[in-house]
Design a protein around this motif. Structure first.
Motif, PDB file in Angstrom:
ATOM      1  N   UNK A 184      68.054   5.036  50.942  1.00 41.55           N
ATOM      2  CA  UNK A 184      66.597   5.159  50.944  1.00 41.55           C
ATOM      3  C   UNK A 184      66.004   5.067  49.548  1.00 41.55           C
ATOM      4  N   UNK A 185      66.777   5.410  48.537  1.00 40.69           N
ATOM      5  CA  UNK A 185      66.230   5.526  47.180  1.00 40.69           C
ATOM      6  C   UNK A 185      66.762   4.484  46.211  1.00 40.69           C
ATOM      7  N   UNK A 186      67.448   3.477  46.701  1.00 40.86           N
ATOM      8  CA  UNK A 186      67.873   2.385  45.843  1.00 40.86           C
ATOM      9  C   UNK A 186      66.862   1.234  45.987  1.00 40.86           C
ATOM     10  N   UNK A 187      66.792   0.325  44.998  1.00 41.64           N
ATOM     11  CA  UNK A 187      65.683  -0.645  44.946  1.00 41.64           C
ATOM     12  C   UNK A 187      65.635  -1.656  46.079  1.00 41.64           C
ATOM     13  N   UNK A 188      66.778  -1.966  46.715  1.00 37.10           N
ATOM     14  CA  UNK A 188      66.772  -3.009  47.732  1.00 37.10           C
ATOM     15  C   UNK A 188      66.025  -2.598  48.998  1.00 37.10           C
ATOM     16  N   UNK A 189      66.067  -1.325  49.348  1.00 37.06           N
ATOM     17  CA  UNK A 189      65.435  -0.883  50.592  1.00 37.06           C
ATOM     18  C   UNK A 189      63.920  -1.081  50.586  1.00 37.06           C
ATOM     19  N   UNK A 190      63.176  -0.622  49.556  1.00 35.15           N
ATOM     20  CA  UNK A 190      61.734  -0.902  49.576  1.00 35.15           C
ATOM     21  C   UNK A 190      61.412  -2.388  49.528  1.00 35.15           C
TER      22      UNK A 190
ATOM     23  N   UNK B 234      69.001  -3.354  55.111  1.00 33.05           N
ATOM     24  CA  UNK B 234      69.068  -4.794  55.365  1.00 33.05           C
ATOM     25  C   UNK B 234      69.652  -5.110  56.730  1.00 33.05           C
ATOM     26  N   UNK B 235      70.740  -4.435  57.104  1.00 31.23           N
ATOM     27  CA  UNK B 235      71.467  -4.814  58.311  1.00 31.23           C
ATOM     28  C   UNK B 235      71.468  -3.743  59.395  1.00 31.23           C
ATOM     29  N   UNK B 236      71.263  -2.500  59.008  1.00 28.58           N
ATOM     30  CA  UNK B 236      71.149  -1.413  59.983  1.00 28.58           C
ATOM     31  C   UNK B 236      70.103  -0.430  59.483  1.00 28.58           C
ATOM     32  N   UNK B 237      69.419   0.290  60.388  1.00 31.44           N
ATOM     33  CA  UNK B 237      68.480   1.321  59.935  1.00 31.44           C
ATOM     34  C   UNK B 237      69.203   2.393  59.140  1.00 31.44           C
ATOM     35  N   UNK B 238      68.593   2.834  58.053  1.00 35.84           N
ATOM     36  CA  UNK B 238      69.240   3.834  57.202  1.00 35.84           C
ATOM     37  C   UNK B 238      69.435   5.161  57.936  1.00 35.84           C
ATOM     38  N   UNK B 239      68.659   5.405  58.996  1.00 41.07           N
ATOM     39  CA  UNK B 239      68.795   6.657  59.749  1.00 41.07           C
ATOM     40  C   UNK B 239      70.145   6.786  60.432  1.00 41.07           C
ATOM     41  N   UNK B 240      70.819   5.652  60.633  1.00 42.86           N
ATOM     42  CA  UNK B 240      72.121   5.690  61.308  1.00 42.86           C
ATOM     43  C   UNK B 240      73.266   6.011  60.355  1.00 42.86           C
TER      44      UNK B 240
ATOM     45  N   UNK C  31      74.449  11.361  56.035  1.00 38.57           N
ATOM     46  CA  UNK C  31      73.353  11.921  55.244  1.00 38.57           C
ATOM     47  C   UNK C  31      73.456  11.562  53.761  1.00 38.57           C
ATOM     48  N   UNK C  32      74.674  11.642  53.183  1.00 39.59           N
ATOM     49  CA  UNK C  32      74.827  11.345  51.762  1.00 39.59           C
ATOM     50  C   UNK C  32      74.540   9.875  51.466  1.00 39.59           C
ATOM     51  N   UNK C  33      74.942   8.992  52.392  1.00 43.86           N
ATOM     52  CA  UNK C  33      74.704   7.567  52.195  1.00 43.86           C
ATOM     53  C   UNK C  33      73.252   7.207  52.505  1.00 43.86           C
ATOM     54  N   UNK C  34      72.668   7.905  53.458  1.00 43.29           N
ATOM     55  CA  UNK C  34      71.268   7.698  53.804  1.00 43.29           C
ATOM     56  C   UNK C  34      70.366   7.966  52.607  1.00 43.29           C
TER      57      UNK C  34
END
Length: 257
Positions: free
Chosen positions: A205-211, A189-195, A198-201
């Motif tokens: 990436x796999x929680x419902x809000x991101x898609x 939502x507020x920052x790219x997940x790539x930043x 790794x554990x939080x990324x």
């Protein structure tokens, strides 16, 4: 007989929906909070962090889809408190003694919450346009935005009805919604997940809000959607069905107590 029962339930649901809408008009503080908090978050992120966060586009364009989801989530959370207040305040008992379909109380909260969310989301989008948001969506894309947001809001509304039926006091109802409201902050939502670490990324990436957010971003800004639309439908369509079933079971249980 079946048609008569459906008509009865529909009319009673409309009666309780009008009650919820009247509460929105009278309780202006709740509506203003549902609008003001997401707007404040959007302006803060754009003005304070926008220059430091690199997203490949103007930050206001990147952040608006996430703010829309945050807005809808906050507006829906009020339902849990309202349902709990009705359960412990005696309204449910009064309904049982009146010629009203008892489940109309839940329907009224869900549809009333949807109206509040729609108003708040519209205002947030208008403010976003004023501060530089530049969507590229056409009519079809905007219809897609409305459709996916409707699914999201209804699923969340029924989930918070479940929360309101589960707890015994308003304080707990207010607190139990926090994990769902926190999810957009641990997404794209507020920052790219790539930043993220790794554990939080992996979680982001796999929680419902991101898609869901990536689907909105794609519809509004023309970025690739990929499988995010179908993932969003699966996540929140499933949540809607499960929450509706659980709410119905819990409500019937409260009827027999």
């Amino acid at each position: 007989m079946t048609n008569s029962r459906l008509y009865w339930a529909a009319m009673d649901g409309w009666t309780m929906t009008r009650r919820s809408i009247k509460h929105i008009v009278r309780e202006k503080e709740s509506l203003m909070m549902a609008i003001g908090l997401p707007v404040a978050i959007m302006i803060m992120f754009v003005a304070v962090f926008g220059g430091a966060i690199q997203t490949g586009t103007d930050y206001v364009n990147y952040v608006v889809p996430g703010v829309i989801i945050t807005c809808a989530g906050f507006g829906s959370s009020i339902i849990a408190v309202s349902v709990t207040q009705d359960m412990i305040g005696g309204l449910f008992e009064r309904l049982r003694s009146m010629p009203l379909h008892p489940s109309s109380l839940m329907v009224g909260h869900v549809i009333g919450g949807f109206v509040r969310n729609a108003i708040a989301t519209t205002v947030v989008i208008l403010v976003a346009l004023l501060i530089g948001f530049q969507p590229e969506a056409g009519v079809v894309e905007w219809l897609g935005v409305i459709g996916i947001l409707t699914l999201f809001m209804l699923s969340l509304n029924w989930l918070f009805v479940v929360f309101g039926l589960l707890v015994k006091n308003v304080e707990t109802a207010n607190a139990i919604t926090f994990p769902m409201l926190f999810l957009p902050y641990v997404s794209s939502a507020f920052v790219p997940t790539e930043t993220m670490p790794s554990w939080l990324h992996t979680f982001a990436e796999n929680q419902p809000m991101t898609p869901l957010i990536e689907t909105l971003r794609g519809l509004l800004l023309g970025t690739p959607i990929g499988t995010n639309l179908w993932l969003s439908i699966a996540w929140f369509g499933g949540l809607l069905i499960i929450s509706f079933i659980v709410a119905t079971i819990l409500f019937k249980k409260r009827k027999t107590e």
